[in-house]
Design a protein around this motif. Sequence first.
Motif, PDB file in Angstrom:
ATOM      1  N   PRO A 124      51.092  10.955  76.179  1.00  0.00           N
ATOM      2  CA  PRO A 124      51.492  11.915  75.130  1.00  0.00           C
ATOM      3  C   PRO A 124      51.485  11.312  73.734  1.00  0.00           C
ATOM      4  N   THR A 141      44.409  18.412  71.310  1.00  0.00           N
ATOM      5  CA  THR A 141      45.197  18.417  72.545  1.00  0.00           C
ATOM      6  C   THR A 141      46.664  18.736  72.264  1.00  0.00           C
ATOM      7  N   GLN A 142      47.141  18.387  71.075  1.00  0.00           N
ATOM      8  CA  GLN A 142      48.512  18.737  70.715  1.00  0.00           C
ATOM      9  C   GLN A 142      48.659  20.250  70.559  1.00  0.00           C
ATOM     10  N   SER A 146      50.982  25.831  75.224  1.00  0.00           N
ATOM     11  CA  SER A 146      51.503  25.987  76.581  1.00  0.00           C
ATOM     12  C   SER A 146      53.020  26.098  76.579  1.00  0.00           C
ATOM     13  N   ARG A 179      48.903  21.641  74.076  1.00  0.00           N
ATOM     14  CA  ARG A 179      50.224  21.402  74.650  1.00  0.00           C
ATOM     15  C   ARG A 179      51.270  22.302  73.995  1.00  0.00           C
TER      16      ARG A 179
END
Length: 282
Positions: free
Chosen positions: A226, A233-234, A240, A237
């Motif tokens: 992380p 990708t952040q 989500s 995330r």
Amino acid sequence: MSANPAVSSKKSKLGLYVLEVILLIVAIFYLYPFYYMLESSIKPAKDFYIPLKLPSQIFWGNYHLVFAKANVLEAFTNTILICLGTMLLLVAVSSMAGYKITRRSEKLFQIMFFIFLSGLIIPLQTNMVPIFKLGIVLHLINTRTFLILLYTGTTVPFATMLYAGFTKNIPLELEDAASIDGCGPTRMYWAIIFPLLLPATGTLVVTTVFWFWNDFVGPLLYLQDPHKMTLITQIFRFKSERSSDWGPIFALCSLCTLPLIVLFLFTQKYLLQGLTAGAIKG
């Protein structure tokens, strides 16, 4: 009978006006998603259910929430380091390879050129499993170094071909004159040849950094830590975790997009020079 010059002039002006209107409509069509993203990033939650309504107030809480919950600074630092490291390594390797391939006529260098070109026809997706296993063997998984090497390796064929095309337009007389003055090969390349390749470098930076910045699959597969996440990708995330909280999601998307726009505004002249450098031969 020849056409009336005044009528022809009016027709040409009318055609230009029509073309300007069409281009303006196309520009609005392309800019509207960006405007909608920025507008949505400063909207309170209550205004999201009326898409065309302007924000009732400028709400900066979305950005505050992003900086508090999304580790933006860490992701931004990771993205910058990966892009910068990739570009430095890519420019150094590809420019020298393109120069050597162009200046040497031996069959070995011609074979090397075709080997570089063959890299353009191999999709990266077909090598994901071998690349992942290689990263495990080299103990480079979850490191920014591995992603830098991966991006460099997959982009070298295109970059080498680009630099080779630009090097052909540099006259050999410059190198002959430098050799007579006692300039060695290394100094000759970095002091004389490489500065002449700046349009190619600008073109390469503008056309490839967008892919490095926006790549999702690479960081998702090879940076599972992380603390090594990139901005893309952040966003995944954060989306989500807050699937219905659209204000902060649009704020994070805006923060991810703005650096690319600033980069393009400062480098577009180099892109134009690079695209038109081979069009005119003097």
